[in-house]
Scaffold this motif. Structure first.
Motif, PDB file in Angstrom:
ATOM      1  N   ARG A 283      -1.142   4.723   5.645  1.00 57.09           N
ATOM      2  CA  ARG A 283      -1.746   5.592   4.476  1.00 57.09           C
ATOM      3  C   ARG A 283      -3.024   6.374   5.065  1.00 57.09           C
ATOM      4  O   ARG A 283      -3.766   7.202   5.201  1.00 57.09           O
ATOM      5  CB  ARG A 283      -1.099   6.376   3.235  1.00 57.09           C
ATOM      6  CG  ARG A 283      -1.897   5.688   2.366  1.00 57.09           C
ATOM      7  CD  ARG A 283      -1.305   4.940   0.995  1.00 57.09           C
ATOM      8  NE  ARG A 283      -2.461   4.935   0.039  1.00 57.09           N
ATOM      9  CZ  ARG A 283      -2.075   4.044  -1.359  1.00 57.09           C
ATOM     10  NH1 ARG A 283      -1.343   3.800  -1.862  1.00 57.09           N
ATOM     11  NH2 ARG A 283      -3.004   2.863  -2.159  1.00 57.09           N
TER      12      ARG A 283
ATOM     13  N   ILE B  46       1.449   5.884 -10.255  1.00 48.73           N
ATOM     14  CA  ILE B  46       1.398   6.013  -8.477  1.00 48.73           C
ATOM     15  C   ILE B  46       0.598   6.540  -7.510  1.00 48.73           C
ATOM     16  O   ILE B  46       1.039   5.266  -6.720  1.00 48.73           O
ATOM     17  CB  ILE B  46       2.484   7.323  -8.816  1.00 48.73           C
ATOM     18  CG1 ILE B  46       4.155   7.703  -9.536  1.00 48.73           C
ATOM     19  CG2 ILE B  46       3.232   8.099  -7.422  1.00 48.73           C
ATOM     20  CD1 ILE B  46       4.604   8.596 -10.158  1.00 48.73           C
TER      21      ILE B  46
ATOM     22  N   CYS C 293      -1.277   3.285  -6.770  1.00 50.36           N
ATOM     23  CA  CYS C 293      -0.362   1.733  -5.840  1.00 50.36           C
ATOM     24  C   CYS C 293      -0.391   1.651  -4.392  1.00 50.36           C
ATOM     25  O   CYS C 293      -1.112   2.127  -4.075  1.00 50.36           O
ATOM     26  CB  CYS C 293       1.119   2.138  -6.529  1.00 50.36           C
ATOM     27  SG  CYS C 293       2.106   1.278  -5.880  1.00 50.36           S
ATOM     28  N   ARG C 294      -1.235   0.898  -4.489  1.00 47.17           N
ATOM     29  CA  ARG C 294      -0.748  -0.671  -2.888  1.00 47.17           C
ATOM     30  C   ARG C 294      -0.046  -1.551  -3.185  1.00 47.17           C
ATOM     31  O   ARG C 294      -0.465  -2.633  -2.337  1.00 47.17           O
ATOM     32  CB  ARG C 294      -2.906  -1.221  -3.143  1.00 47.17           C
ATOM     33  CG  ARG C 294      -3.919   0.098  -4.094  1.00 47.17           C
ATOM     34  CD  ARG C 294      -5.622  -0.816  -3.539  1.00 47.17           C
ATOM     35  NE  ARG C 294      -5.273  -1.041  -2.490  1.00 47.17           N
ATOM     36  CZ  ARG C 294      -6.200   0.216  -1.602  1.00 47.17           C
ATOM     37  NH1 ARG C 294      -5.815   1.238  -1.425  1.00 47.17           N
ATOM     38  NH2 ARG C 294      -6.155   0.029  -0.334  1.00 47.17           N
ATOM     39  N   LYS C 295       0.989  -1.814  -3.711  1.00 44.48           N
ATOM     40  CA  LYS C 295       1.900  -3.066  -3.655  1.00 44.48           C
ATOM     41  C   LYS C 295       2.426  -2.671  -2.380  1.00 44.48           C
ATOM     42  O   LYS C 295       2.604  -4.428  -1.708  1.00 44.48           O
ATOM     43  CB  LYS C 295       2.837  -2.286  -4.335  1.00 44.48           C
ATOM     44  CG  LYS C 295       3.944  -3.316  -4.798  1.00 44.48           C
ATOM     45  CD  LYS C 295       5.215  -2.813  -6.069  1.00 44.48           C
ATOM     46  CE  LYS C 295       5.775  -4.363  -6.476  1.00 44.48           C
ATOM     47  NZ  LYS C 295       6.900  -3.974  -7.270  1.00 44.48           N
ATOM     48  N   CYS C 296       2.624  -1.943  -1.314  1.00 41.64           N
ATOM     49  CA  CYS C 296       2.877  -2.111   0.241  1.00 41.64           C
ATOM     50  C   CYS C 296       1.739  -2.158   1.671  1.00 41.64           C
ATOM     51  O   CYS C 296       1.355  -0.974   1.301  1.00 41.64           O
ATOM     52  CB  CYS C 296       3.906  -1.127   0.540  1.00 41.64           C
ATOM     53  SG  CYS C 296       4.775  -0.949  -1.201  1.00 41.64           S
TER      54      CYS C 296
ATOM     55  N   CYS D 175       9.899   7.181  -1.200  1.00 38.37           N
ATOM     56  CA  CYS D 175       9.250   6.437  -1.334  1.00 38.37           C
ATOM     57  C   CYS D 175       7.728   6.983  -0.940  1.00 38.37           C
ATOM     58  O   CYS D 175       8.121   8.250  -0.535  1.00 38.37           O
ATOM     59  CB  CYS D 175       8.966   5.790   0.235  1.00 38.37           C
ATOM     60  SG  CYS D 175       7.365   5.291   1.299  1.00 38.37           S
ATOM     61  N   ARG D 176       6.728   6.727  -2.131  1.00 37.36           N
ATOM     62  CA  ARG D 176       5.702   7.815  -1.950  1.00 37.36           C
ATOM     63  C   ARG D 176       4.998   7.795  -1.105  1.00 37.36           C
ATOM     64  O   ARG D 176       3.548   8.213  -1.514  1.00 37.36           O
ATOM     65  CB  ARG D 176       5.236   7.023  -3.626  1.00 37.36           C
ATOM     66  CG  ARG D 176       6.025   7.815  -4.662  1.00 37.36           C
ATOM     67  CD  ARG D 176       6.758   8.670  -4.825  1.00 37.36           C
ATOM     68  NE  ARG D 176       7.907   8.783  -6.050  1.00 37.36           N
ATOM     69  CZ  ARG D 176       7.705   9.200  -6.414  1.00 37.36           C
ATOM     70  NH1 ARG D 176       6.555  10.243  -6.862  1.00 37.36           N
ATOM     71  NH2 ARG D 176       9.238   9.275  -7.524  1.00 37.36           N
ATOM     72  N   CYS D 177       4.366   7.015  -0.150  1.00 40.71           N
ATOM     73  CA  CYS D 177       3.288   6.451   0.659  1.00 40.71           C
ATOM     74  C   CYS D 177       4.249   7.313   2.109  1.00 40.71           C
ATOM     75  O   CYS D 177       5.002   6.421   2.651  1.00 40.71           O
ATOM     76  CB  CYS D 177       2.776   4.961   0.166  1.00 40.71           C
ATOM     77  SG  CYS D 177       1.804   4.697  -0.879  1.00 40.71           S
TER      78      CYS D 177
ATOM     79  N   PHE E 247       9.755   4.026  -9.720  1.00 41.87           N
ATOM     80  CA  PHE E 247       8.735   5.842 -10.018  1.00 41.87           C
ATOM     81  C   PHE E 247       9.324   6.940 -10.421  1.00 41.87           C
ATOM     82  O   PHE E 247       9.417   7.565 -11.160  1.00 41.87           O
ATOM     83  CB  PHE E 247       8.153   5.636  -9.018  1.00 41.87           C
ATOM     84  CG  PHE E 247       6.357   4.934  -8.562  1.00 41.87           C
ATOM     85  CD1 PHE E 247       5.984   4.151 -10.310  1.00 41.87           C
ATOM     86  CD2 PHE E 247       6.027   4.632  -7.301  1.00 41.87           C
ATOM     87  CE1 PHE E 247       4.673   3.453 -10.173  1.00 41.87           C
ATOM     88  CE2 PHE E 247       5.015   3.562  -7.769  1.00 41.87           C
ATOM     89  CZ  PHE E 247       4.190   3.017  -8.555  1.00 41.87           C
TER      90      PHE E 247
ATOM     91  N   LEU F 266       1.898   0.281   4.197  1.00 44.35           N
ATOM     92  CA  LEU F 266       1.710   1.772   3.985  1.00 44.35           C
ATOM     93  C   LEU F 266       0.441   2.053   3.413  1.00 44.35           C
ATOM     94  O   LEU F 266      -0.242   3.164   3.806  1.00 44.35           O
ATOM     95  CB  LEU F 266       3.011   2.042   2.470  1.00 44.35           C
ATOM     96  CG  LEU F 266       4.283   1.880   3.121  1.00 44.35           C
ATOM     97  CD1 LEU F 266       5.356   2.483   2.902  1.00 44.35           C
ATOM     98  CD2 LEU F 266       4.948   2.005   4.599  1.00 44.35           C
ATOM     99  N   VAL F 267       0.019   0.825   2.787  1.00 39.39           N
ATOM    100  CA  VAL F 267      -1.397   1.458   2.637  1.00 39.39           C
ATOM    101  C   VAL F 267      -2.303   1.296   3.642  1.00 39.39           C
ATOM    102  O   VAL F 267      -2.752   2.506   3.758  1.00 39.39           O
ATOM    103  CB  VAL F 267      -1.683   0.268   1.661  1.00 39.39           C
ATOM    104  CG1 VAL F 267      -3.095   0.683   1.010  1.00 39.39           C
ATOM    105  CG2 VAL F 267      -0.886   0.568   0.084  1.00 39.39           C
TER     106      VAL F 267
ATOM    107  N   PRO G 224      -0.813   7.489  -2.491  1.00 38.87           N
ATOM    108  CA  PRO G 224       0.872   7.700  -2.992  1.00 38.87           C
ATOM    109  C   PRO G 224       0.901   9.044  -3.210  1.00 38.87           C
ATOM    110  O   PRO G 224      -0.004   9.664  -3.873  1.00 38.87           O
ATOM    111  CB  PRO G 224       1.118   6.859  -3.905  1.00 38.87           C
ATOM    112  CG  PRO G 224       0.162   5.947  -3.481  1.00 38.87           C
ATOM    113  CD  PRO G 224      -1.149   6.136  -2.933  1.00 38.87           C
TER     114      PRO G 224
ATOM    115  N   ASN H 198      10.460  -1.142  -3.476  1.00 41.17           N
ATOM    116  CA  ASN H 198       9.332  -1.419  -4.096  1.00 41.17           C
ATOM    117  C   ASN H 198       8.699  -0.047  -4.897  1.00 41.17           C
ATOM    118  O   ASN H 198       8.092   0.203  -6.050  1.00 41.17           O
ATOM    119  CB  ASN H 198       8.151  -1.911  -3.609  1.00 41.17           C
ATOM    120  CG  ASN H 198       7.836  -2.974  -2.721  1.00 41.17           C
ATOM    121  OD1 ASN H 198       8.311  -3.984  -3.461  1.00 41.17           O
ATOM    122  ND2 ASN H 198       6.987  -3.347  -1.528  1.00 41.17           N
ATOM    123  N   CYS H 199       9.293   1.179  -4.308  1.00 42.11           N
ATOM    124  CA  CYS H 199       8.614   2.174  -5.283  1.00 42.11           C
ATOM    125  C   CYS H 199       9.680   3.188  -6.074  1.00 42.11           C
ATOM    126  O   CYS H 199       9.391   3.777  -6.965  1.00 42.11           O
ATOM    127  CB  CYS H 199       8.709   3.423  -3.648  1.00 42.11           C
ATOM    128  SG  CYS H 199       7.619   4.601  -3.863  1.00 42.11           S
TER     129      CYS H 199
HETATM  130  S1  SF4 Z   1       5.443   2.870  -1.167  1.00 36.35           S
HETATM  131 FE1  SF4 Z   1       5.734   3.486  -2.956  1.00 36.35          FE
HETATM  132  S2  SF4 Z   1       4.894   1.213  -4.479  1.00 36.35           S
HETATM  133 FE2  SF4 Z   1       4.926   1.524  -1.714  1.00 36.35          FE
HETATM  134  S3  SF4 Z   1       2.312   1.023  -2.038  1.00 36.35           S
HETATM  135 FE3  SF4 Z   1       3.556   3.283  -2.407  1.00 36.35          FE
HETATM  136  S4  SF4 Z   1       3.925   4.074  -3.930  1.00 36.35           S
HETATM  137 FE4  SF4 Z   1       3.056   1.588  -3.941  1.00 36.35          FE
END
Ligand code: SF4
Length: 221
Positions: A20, A7, A10-13, A112-114, A132, A16-17, A40, A128-129
Protein backbone atom coordinates in the motif's frame (compact mmCIF):
# COMPACT_ATOMS: atom_id res chain seq x y z
CA UNK A 1 -8.94 3.46 20.59
CA UNK A 2 -11.86 4.24 18.28
CA UNK A 3 -12.40 1.70 15.50
CA UNK A 4 -11.55 4.26 12.80
CA UNK A 5 -8.15 5.02 14.37
CA UNK A 6 -7.51 1.36 14.99
CA UNK A 7 -8.12 0.55 11.32
CA UNK A 8 -6.12 3.34 9.74
CA UNK A 9 -3.10 2.72 11.97
CA UNK A 10 -3.02 -1.08 11.49
CA UNK A 11 0.25 -2.60 10.26
CA UNK A 12 -0.46 -6.26 10.92
CA UNK A 13 0.15 -7.64 7.42
CA UNK A 14 3.73 -6.94 6.43
CA UNK A 15 3.23 -7.68 2.72
CA UNK A 16 0.19 -5.40 2.43
CA UNK A 17 1.73 -2.56 4.43
CA UNK A 18 4.71 -2.60 2.07
CA UNK A 19 2.47 -2.72 -1.01
CA UNK A 20 0.00 0.00 0.00
CA UNK A 21 2.91 2.32 0.77
CA UNK A 22 4.79 1.48 -2.40
CA UNK A 23 1.73 2.17 -4.55
CA UNK A 24 1.16 5.44 -2.69
CA UNK A 25 4.76 6.44 -3.33
CA UNK A 26 5.08 5.43 -6.99
CA UNK A 27 1.48 6.48 -7.90
CA UNK A 28 0.02 6.40 -11.41
CA UNK A 29 0.72 8.92 -14.13
CA UNK A 30 -2.84 10.29 -14.08
CA UNK A 31 -2.66 10.95 -10.33
CA UNK A 32 0.87 12.26 -9.87
CA UNK A 33 -0.44 15.42 -8.18
CA UNK A 34 -2.37 13.42 -5.59
CA UNK A 35 -1.20 12.72 -2.08
CA UNK A 36 -2.28 9.09 -1.89
CA UNK A 37 -4.07 7.83 1.22
CA UNK A 38 -1.74 4.80 1.38
CA UNK A 39 -3.26 3.42 4.60
CA UNK A 40 -5.95 0.88 5.47
CA UNK A 41 -9.33 2.13 4.26
CA UNK A 42 -12.05 2.48 6.92
CA UNK A 43 -15.74 1.72 6.31
CA UNK A 44 -17.97 4.45 4.96
CA UNK A 45 -21.61 5.39 5.56
CA UNK A 46 -24.21 5.04 8.27
CA UNK A 47 -23.58 2.46 10.98
CA UNK A 48 -27.20 2.96 12.08
CA UNK A 49 -28.31 1.93 8.60
CA UNK A 50 -30.06 -1.32 7.68
CA UNK A 51 -27.87 -2.33 4.73
CA UNK A 52 -24.25 -3.45 4.81
CA UNK A 53 -22.29 -3.74 1.56
CA UNK A 54 -19.14 -5.85 1.66
CA UNK A 55 -16.39 -5.68 -0.93
CA UNK A 56 -13.05 -7.44 -1.15
CA UNK A 57 -10.21 -4.90 -0.77
CA UNK A 58 -9.19 -1.36 -1.80
CA UNK A 59 -8.18 -0.61 -5.37
CA UNK A 60 -4.56 0.47 -5.85
CA UNK A 61 -5.40 3.83 -7.42
CA UNK A 62 -8.99 3.95 -6.15
CA UNK A 63 -9.55 3.88 -2.42
CA UNK A 64 -5.84 3.42 -1.67
CA UNK A 65 -5.54 6.87 -3.27
CA UNK A 66 -8.71 8.55 -2.01
CA UNK A 67 -9.17 6.90 1.40
CA UNK A 68 -12.83 6.03 0.89
CA UNK A 69 -14.35 2.67 -0.08
CA UNK A 70 -14.94 2.26 -3.84
CA UNK A 71 -13.99 5.88 -4.46
CA UNK A 72 -12.00 6.96 -7.50
CA UNK A 73 -11.89 3.83 -9.64
CA UNK A 74 -13.94 1.89 -12.17
CA UNK A 75 -15.63 -0.32 -9.55
CA UNK A 76 -16.88 2.78 -7.78
CA UNK A 77 -17.94 4.30 -11.08
CA UNK A 78 -20.25 1.33 -11.51
CA UNK A 79 -21.34 0.98 -7.87
CA UNK A 80 -22.23 4.53 -6.84
CA UNK A 81 -24.47 5.37 -9.83
CA UNK A 82 -26.39 2.16 -9.04
CA UNK A 83 -26.69 3.19 -5.38
CA UNK A 84 -27.84 6.64 -6.47
CA UNK A 85 -30.49 5.19 -8.80
CA UNK A 86 -31.81 3.01 -5.98
CA UNK A 87 -31.87 5.81 -3.41
CA UNK A 88 -28.97 4.67 -1.23
CA UNK A 89 -26.51 7.40 -2.30
CA UNK A 90 -27.00 11.17 -2.45
CA UNK A 91 -25.09 11.51 -5.73
CA UNK A 92 -23.87 9.24 -8.52
CA UNK A 93 -20.26 10.40 -8.37
CA UNK A 94 -17.66 9.32 -5.86
CA UNK A 95 -14.41 11.05 -6.66
CA UNK A 96 -12.69 12.08 -3.43
CA UNK A 97 -13.12 12.10 0.33
CA UNK A 98 -14.75 15.52 0.67
CA UNK A 99 -17.00 15.39 -2.41
CA UNK A 100 -20.19 15.58 -0.34
CA UNK A 101 -21.39 12.02 -1.00
CA UNK A 102 -23.74 10.71 1.69
CA UNK A 103 -24.98 7.15 1.99
CA UNK A 104 -28.55 6.64 3.13
CA UNK A 105 -29.41 3.69 5.35
CA UNK A 106 -26.20 1.98 4.22
CA UNK A 107 -22.63 1.27 5.27
CA UNK A 108 -19.90 0.05 2.92
CA UNK A 109 -16.95 -1.98 4.05
CA UNK A 110 -14.58 -4.74 2.87
CA UNK A 111 -13.13 -7.97 4.19
CA UNK A 112 -9.59 -6.64 3.66
CA UNK A 113 -8.67 -2.98 4.26
CA UNK A 114 -5.32 -2.75 2.51
CA UNK A 115 -4.69 -2.93 -1.21
CA UNK A 116 -3.21 -6.33 -2.10
CA UNK A 117 -0.85 -7.06 -5.01
CA UNK A 118 -2.89 -8.34 -8.01
CA UNK A 119 -6.07 -7.58 -6.02
CA UNK A 120 -5.53 -10.86 -4.18
CA UNK A 121 -5.31 -10.80 -0.41
CA UNK A 122 -4.19 -14.11 1.10
CA UNK A 123 -6.55 -16.02 3.40
CA UNK A 124 -4.25 -15.17 6.32
CA UNK A 125 -4.40 -11.46 5.50
CA UNK A 126 -8.19 -11.56 5.30
CA UNK A 127 -8.36 -13.41 8.61
CA UNK A 128 -6.08 -10.77 10.15
CA UNK A 129 -8.49 -8.09 8.97
CA UNK A 130 -11.79 -9.78 9.79
CA UNK A 131 -12.06 -8.45 13.39
CA UNK A 132 -12.69 -4.97 11.94
CA UNK A 133 -15.74 -6.01 9.94
CA UNK A 134 -16.99 -8.10 12.86
CA UNK A 135 -16.90 -5.01 15.06
CA UNK A 136 -18.79 -3.05 12.42
CA UNK A 137 -21.43 -5.78 12.20
CA UNK A 138 -21.88 -5.71 15.98
CA UNK A 139 -22.23 -1.93 15.83
CA UNK A 140 -24.97 -2.15 13.19
CA UNK A 141 -27.92 -2.65 15.50
CA UNK A 142 -30.49 -2.15 12.69
CA UNK A 143 -28.84 -4.47 10.18
CA UNK A 144 -31.39 -6.21 7.92
CA UNK A 145 -29.63 -6.85 4.61
CA UNK A 146 -26.03 -7.67 3.73
CA UNK A 147 -24.94 -7.40 0.10
CA UNK A 148 -21.76 -9.38 -0.60
CA UNK A 149 -19.88 -8.23 -3.68
CA UNK A 150 -18.14 -11.31 -5.02
CA UNK A 151 -17.66 -14.90 -3.89
CA UNK A 152 -14.78 -14.17 -1.52
CA UNK A 153 -16.76 -11.51 0.36
CA UNK A 154 -19.71 -13.91 0.54
CA UNK A 155 -17.59 -16.72 1.96
CA UNK A 156 -16.12 -14.59 4.72
CA UNK A 157 -19.49 -13.06 5.58
CA UNK A 158 -20.87 -16.57 5.96
CA UNK A 159 -17.93 -17.45 8.16
CA UNK A 160 -18.64 -14.46 10.42
CA UNK A 161 -22.35 -15.22 10.69
CA UNK A 162 -21.59 -18.91 11.30
CA UNK A 163 -19.51 -17.82 14.27
CA UNK A 164 -22.22 -15.47 15.53
CA UNK A 165 -24.97 -18.08 15.19
CA UNK A 166 -22.69 -20.93 16.37
CA UNK A 167 -23.79 -23.08 13.45
CA UNK A 168 -22.15 -23.62 10.10
CA UNK A 169 -23.77 -21.65 7.27
CA UNK A 170 -22.39 -22.60 3.87
CA UNK A 171 -23.76 -22.27 0.38
CA UNK A 172 -22.29 -21.78 -3.08
CA UNK A 173 -22.00 -18.37 -4.63
CA UNK A 174 -24.32 -17.34 -7.40
CA UNK A 175 -25.16 -13.86 -8.56
CA UNK A 176 -28.52 -12.60 -7.33
CA UNK A 177 -29.22 -15.32 -4.80
CA UNK A 178 -30.92 -14.11 -1.66
CA UNK A 179 -30.88 -16.04 1.57
CA UNK A 180 -32.37 -15.34 4.96
CA UNK A 181 -29.66 -16.30 7.42
CA UNK A 182 -30.83 -18.23 10.51
CA UNK A 183 -32.56 -16.70 13.52
CA UNK A 184 -32.14 -12.98 14.01
CA UNK A 185 -29.46 -12.74 11.34
CA UNK A 186 -30.01 -10.55 8.28
CA UNK A 187 -30.77 -11.43 4.67
CA UNK A 188 -27.75 -11.99 2.46
CA UNK A 189 -27.80 -10.98 -1.19
CA UNK A 190 -24.88 -12.20 -3.30
CA UNK A 191 -23.72 -10.22 -6.30
CA UNK A 192 -20.86 -10.24 -8.74
CA UNK A 193 -18.25 -7.68 -7.79
CA UNK A 194 -18.52 -4.51 -9.91
CA UNK A 195 -14.90 -4.84 -11.01
CA UNK A 196 -13.88 -3.64 -14.44
CA UNK A 197 -13.28 -7.27 -15.39
CA UNK A 198 -16.92 -8.13 -14.67
CA UNK A 199 -18.57 -4.98 -15.99
CA UNK A 200 -16.59 -4.65 -19.21
CA UNK A 201 -17.13 -8.25 -20.18
CA UNK A 202 -20.87 -8.01 -19.54
CA UNK A 203 -20.72 -10.58 -16.75
CA UNK A 204 -22.33 -7.92 -14.56
CA UNK A 205 -24.64 -5.54 -16.43
CA UNK A 206 -26.29 -2.36 -15.23
CA UNK A 207 -29.67 -4.13 -15.24
CA UNK A 208 -28.36 -7.08 -13.23
CA UNK A 209 -26.87 -4.69 -10.69
CA UNK A 210 -30.07 -2.60 -10.53
CA UNK A 211 -31.93 -5.76 -9.58
CA UNK A 212 -29.59 -6.35 -6.63
CA UNK A 213 -30.39 -2.96 -5.10
CA UNK A 214 -34.08 -3.24 -5.96
CA UNK A 215 -34.11 -6.51 -4.05
CA UNK A 216 -32.39 -4.85 -1.09
CA UNK A 217 -35.05 -2.13 -1.09
CA UNK A 218 -37.79 -4.76 -1.28
CA UNK A 219 -36.42 -6.62 1.73
CA UNK A 220 -36.47 -3.42 3.78
CA UNK A 221 -40.20 -2.90 3.31
S1 SF4 B 1 -5.16 -5.86 5.74
FE1 SF4 B 1 -6.22 -5.37 7.63
S2 SF4 B 1 -5.13 -6.50 9.22
FE2 SF4 B 1 -3.77 -6.38 7.42
S3 SF4 B 1 -2.54 -4.54 7.74
FE3 SF4 B 1 -4.30 -3.94 6.51
S4 SF4 B 1 -5.79 -3.23 8.03
FE4 SF4 B 1 -4.27 -4.41 9.13
Amino acid sequence: MELYDEIISCRKCERLVAWREEVAFTKKKAFMDWKYWGKPVPGFGDLNGQVLVVGLAPGAHGSNRTGRMFTGDSSGNFLYPALFRSGFASQPDSKFLEDGLILRNMYITAVCRCVPPQNKPSPVEIMNCLPFIKTEIFQMKNLKVVVALGAIAQNYILRIFSEISQGKIVFPFSHGRTDKLPGDLPFLISSYHPSRQNTQTGKLTKEMFNQVWAKANLLLR
